[in-house]
Design a protein around this motif. Sequence first.
Motif, PDB file in Angstrom:
ATOM      1  N   PRO A  63       0.795  -1.233   0.000  1.00 19.52           N
ATOM      2  CA  PRO A  63       0.000   0.000   0.000  1.00 19.52           C
ATOM      3  C   PRO A  63       0.824   1.279   0.000  1.00 19.52           C
ATOM      4  O   PRO A  63       0.303   2.356  -0.320  1.00 19.52           O
ATOM      5  CB  PRO A  63      -0.814  -0.115   1.306  1.00 19.52           C
ATOM      6  N   PHE A  64       2.118   1.180   0.327  1.00 20.18           N
ATOM      7  CA  PHE A  64       2.960   2.368   0.427  1.00 20.18           C
ATOM      8  C   PHE A  64       3.819   2.593  -0.814  1.00 20.18           C
ATOM      9  O   PHE A  64       4.628   3.525  -0.849  1.00 20.18           O
ATOM     10  CB  PHE A  64       3.855   2.255   1.663  1.00 20.18           C
ATOM     11  N   HIS A  65       3.649   1.736  -1.830  1.00 17.92           N
ATOM     12  CA  HIS A  65       4.464   1.852  -3.035  1.00 17.92           C
ATOM     13  C   HIS A  65       3.593   1.802  -4.288  1.00 17.92           C
ATOM     14  O   HIS A  65       2.485   1.273  -4.264  1.00 17.92           O
ATOM     15  CB  HIS A  65       5.510   0.717  -3.085  1.00 17.92           C
ATOM     16  N   ASP A  66       4.122   2.364  -5.364  1.00 17.61           N
ATOM     17  CA  ASP A  66       3.399   2.356  -6.628  1.00 17.61           C
ATOM     18  C   ASP A  66       3.644   1.039  -7.352  1.00 17.61           C
ATOM     19  O   ASP A  66       4.722   0.811  -7.899  1.00 17.61           O
ATOM     20  CB  ASP A  66       3.870   3.512  -7.520  1.00 17.61           C
ATOM     21  N   ASN A  67       2.673   0.167  -7.339  1.00 15.48           N
ATOM     22  CA  ASN A  67       2.724  -1.053  -8.141  1.00 15.48           C
ATOM     23  C   ASN A  67       1.292  -1.497  -8.404  1.00 15.48           C
ATOM     24  O   ASN A  67       0.337  -0.856  -7.952  1.00 15.48           O
ATOM     25  CB  ASN A  67       3.554  -2.152  -7.447  1.00 15.48           C
ATOM     26  N   SER A  68       1.141  -2.559  -9.155  1.00 19.93           N
ATOM     27  CA  SER A  68      -0.192  -2.987  -9.580  1.00 19.93           C
ATOM     28  C   SER A  68      -0.947  -3.759  -8.510  1.00 19.93           C
ATOM     29  O   SER A  68      -2.121  -4.093  -8.697  1.00 19.93           O
ATOM     30  CB  SER A  68      -0.079  -3.852 -10.845  1.00 19.93           C
ATOM     31  N   ARG A  69      -0.287  -4.059  -7.394  1.00 19.88           N
ATOM     32  CA  ARG A  69      -0.948  -4.828  -6.331  1.00 19.88           C
ATOM     33  C   ARG A  69      -1.566  -3.877  -5.304  1.00 19.88           C
ATOM     34  O   ARG A  69      -1.043  -2.805  -5.045  1.00 19.88           O
ATOM     35  CB  ARG A  69       0.066  -5.751  -5.641  1.00 19.88           C
ATOM     36  N   ARG A  70      -2.648  -4.306  -4.703  1.00 17.68           N
ATOM     37  CA  ARG A  70      -3.310  -3.486  -3.688  1.00 17.68           C
ATOM     38  C   ARG A  70      -2.723  -3.716  -2.303  1.00 17.68           C
ATOM     39  O   ARG A  70      -2.730  -2.817  -1.454  1.00 17.68           O
ATOM     40  CB  ARG A  70      -4.814  -3.787  -3.660  1.00 17.68           C
ATOM     41  N   GLY A  71      -2.212  -4.914  -2.056  1.00 18.73           N
ATOM     42  CA  GLY A  71      -1.630  -5.205  -0.760  1.00 18.73           C
ATOM     43  C   GLY A  71      -2.668  -5.237   0.348  1.00 18.73           C
ATOM     44  O   GLY A  71      -3.867  -5.343   0.106  1.00 18.73           O
ATOM     45  N   TRP A  72      -2.200  -5.114   1.567  1.00 18.38           N
ATOM     46  CA  TRP A  72      -3.072  -5.173   2.747  1.00 18.38           C
ATOM     47  C   TRP A  72      -3.416  -3.755   3.182  1.00 18.38           C
ATOM     48  O   TRP A  72      -2.860  -3.230   4.151  1.00 18.38           O
ATOM     49  CB  TRP A  72      -2.392  -5.930   3.875  1.00 18.38           C
ATOM     50  N   ARG A  73      -4.354  -3.137   2.482  1.00 18.79           N
ATOM     51  CA  ARG A  73      -4.638  -1.722   2.679  1.00 18.79           C
ATOM     52  C   ARG A  73      -5.287  -1.400   4.029  1.00 18.79           C
ATOM     53  O   ARG A  73      -5.143  -0.310   4.541  1.00 18.79           O
ATOM     54  CB  ARG A  73      -5.528  -1.199   1.549  1.00 18.79           C
ATOM     55  N   HIS A  74      -6.017  -2.318   4.562  1.00 14.31           N
ATOM     56  CA  HIS A  74      -6.777  -2.014   5.770  1.00 14.31           C
ATOM     57  C   HIS A  74      -6.199  -2.672   7.017  1.00 14.31           C
ATOM     58  O   HIS A  74      -6.869  -2.760   8.043  1.00 14.31           O
ATOM     59  CB  HIS A  74      -8.235  -2.432   5.575  1.00 14.31           C
ATOM     60  N   ARG A  75      -4.950  -3.100   6.923  1.00 14.50           N
ATOM     61  CA  ARG A  75      -4.302  -3.719   8.075  1.00 14.50           C
ATOM     62  C   ARG A  75      -3.190  -2.808   8.586  1.00 14.50           C
ATOM     63  O   ARG A  75      -2.300  -2.433   7.821  1.00 14.50           O
ATOM     64  CB  ARG A  75      -3.716  -5.084   7.686  1.00 14.50           C
ATOM     65  N   PRO A  76      -3.239  -2.431   9.849  1.00 19.35           N
ATOM     66  CA  PRO A  76      -2.177  -1.563  10.391  1.00 19.35           C
ATOM     67  C   PRO A  76      -0.813  -2.248  10.252  1.00 19.35           C
ATOM     68  O   PRO A  76      -0.675  -3.441  10.499  1.00 19.35           O
ATOM     69  CB  PRO A  76      -2.568  -1.401  11.860  1.00 19.35           C
ATOM     70  N   ILE A  77       0.193  -1.466   9.856  1.00 14.94           N
ATOM     71  CA  ILE A  77       1.519  -2.042   9.674  1.00 14.94           C
ATOM     72  C   ILE A  77       2.177  -2.235  11.039  1.00 14.94           C
ATOM     73  O   ILE A  77       2.071  -1.380  11.930  1.00 14.94           O
ATOM     74  CB  ILE A  77       2.386  -1.156   8.759  1.00 14.94           C
ATOM     75  N   ARG A  78       2.844  -3.341  11.221  1.00 10.59           N
ATOM     76  CA  ARG A  78       3.457  -3.664  12.506  1.00 10.59           C
ATOM     77  C   ARG A  78       4.686  -2.783  12.759  1.00 10.59           C
ATOM     78  O   ARG A  78       5.342  -2.337  11.819  1.00 10.59           O
ATOM     79  CB  ARG A  78       3.851  -5.136  12.521  1.00 10.59           C
ATOM     80  N   PRO A  79       5.026  -2.564  14.034  1.00 10.42           N
ATOM     81  CA  PRO A  79       6.134  -1.657  14.355  1.00 10.42           C
ATOM     82  C   PRO A  79       7.468  -2.052  13.730  1.00 10.42           C
ATOM     83  O   PRO A  79       8.218  -1.174  13.281  1.00 10.42           O
ATOM     84  CB  PRO A  79       6.196  -1.728  15.887  1.00 10.42           C
ATOM     85  N   ASN A  80       7.800  -3.375  13.685  1.00  7.01           N
ATOM     86  CA  ASN A  80       9.102  -3.732  13.112  1.00  7.01           C
ATOM     87  C   ASN A  80       9.128  -3.519  11.603  1.00  7.01           C
ATOM     88  O   ASN A  80      10.157  -3.176  11.027  1.00  7.01           O
ATOM     89  CB  ASN A  80       9.485  -5.167  13.469  1.00  7.01           C
ATOM     90  N   ARG A  81       7.981  -3.687  10.938  1.00 11.04           N
ATOM     91  CA  ARG A  81       7.906  -3.378   9.508  1.00 11.04           C
ATOM     92  C   ARG A  81       8.030  -1.867   9.303  1.00 11.04           C
ATOM     93  O   ARG A  81       8.719  -1.401   8.396  1.00 11.04           O
ATOM     94  CB  ARG A  81       6.579  -3.836   8.921  1.00 11.04           C
ATOM     95  N   GLN A  82       7.347  -1.118  10.159  1.00 16.32           N
ATOM     96  CA  GLN A  82       7.379   0.332  10.061  1.00 16.32           C
ATOM     97  C   GLN A  82       8.792   0.871  10.251  1.00 16.32           C
ATOM     98  O   GLN A  82       9.228   1.790   9.551  1.00 16.32           O
ATOM     99  CB  GLN A  82       6.445   0.924  11.115  1.00 16.32           C
ATOM    100  N   ARG A  83       9.519   0.257  11.157  1.00 17.79           N
ATOM    101  CA  ARG A  83      10.885   0.723  11.421  1.00 17.79           C
ATOM    102  C   ARG A  83      11.787   0.484  10.217  1.00 17.79           C
ATOM    103  O   ARG A  83      12.545   1.371   9.802  1.00 17.79           O
ATOM    104  CB  ARG A  83      11.461   0.016  12.647  1.00 17.79           C
ATOM    105  N   VAL A  84      11.721  -0.710   9.639  1.00 19.55           N
ATOM    106  CA  VAL A  84      12.537  -1.007   8.457  1.00 19.55           C
ATOM    107  C   VAL A  84      12.194  -0.053   7.318  1.00 19.55           C
ATOM    108  O   VAL A  84      13.081   0.498   6.663  1.00 19.55           O
ATOM    109  CB  VAL A  84      12.349  -2.475   8.025  1.00 19.55           C
ATOM    110  N   MET A  85      10.903   0.155   7.091  1.00 24.32           N
ATOM    111  CA  MET A  85      10.490   1.050   6.014  1.00 24.32           C
ATOM    112  C   MET A  85      10.983   2.468   6.250  1.00 24.32           C
ATOM    113  O   MET A  85      11.484   3.131   5.338  1.00 24.32           O
ATOM    114  CB  MET A  85       8.971   1.037   5.877  1.00 24.32           C
TER     115      MET A  85
END
Length: 255
Positions: A63-85
């Motif tokens: 959901p945070f990048h431009d690509n053809s996939r929708r991803g998990w738009r309605h799921r809060p991102i976890r803290p360790n994923r957020q930190r890496v990003m």
Amino acid sequence: MGDSKKDRLGTVAIIVGYAMSRLDERYLVAQGVKTWRTAFSRAAEILGVPPASLKNLRDEFDPFHDNSRRGWRHRPIRPNRQRVMGDLSELSDDALVECVNRILGRDEKATDELFDSLVGVRAPAHNVAERLFTGRRAENLFLENCESWIGVLRPNVVDRRDSALGFDFGIAGMPQRAIEIKGLKGLSGAIQFTDREWSEAKVRGNEYWLVVVGNVAATPVFKLWKDPQRVLPAQCRYQRSVAAVWTSRVALETR
């Protein structure tokens, strides 16, 4: 994020999932594979994780990048994923490709250096995922409305976002013009400039244009500032972050 083998493996897998999402097709090209199924299987075998885990990680970042996939738009991102990003968002695509190549090439030294850098940096703000999403949405809105907003036809807008030049877009035939886009969830709030962006704004002066897009999730509103380094007050803050350094060994022969 504890300094354990399990934590390291988990962090490395998150980095690879982040790279898969952000790089998209370029990830497949860099790894010399044609399908995501092969990409997941190959990386999973090296990292010792299930292929489905890497697919899920990629989809979390989509959901945070431009690509053809929708991803998990309605799921809060976890803290360790957020930190890496948050920590890797300033890396160039080339540096991110190299990072993945070193990880999947089982370069333990490089992996340890990366993990130690992530451990040592300041924890990112809790709104880093929202900030990145808002910024990307603002950029897309600018591209959709650039003619009415600043009088430039879309074909004349040159995308510089992956060039690490200190601005997002240029204009064909106008090499000095630089356009930086910032987004706000509402109609007011703080915006952040990297040191490179702020320095570039100072050098280019009136040729550096700042477009701030507000209310990005509803009815967008924009405002243009020319020479923002001069007309906008700003406060410098210092923080640690992951940076890529390219090292080359050379030899000078004398006669």
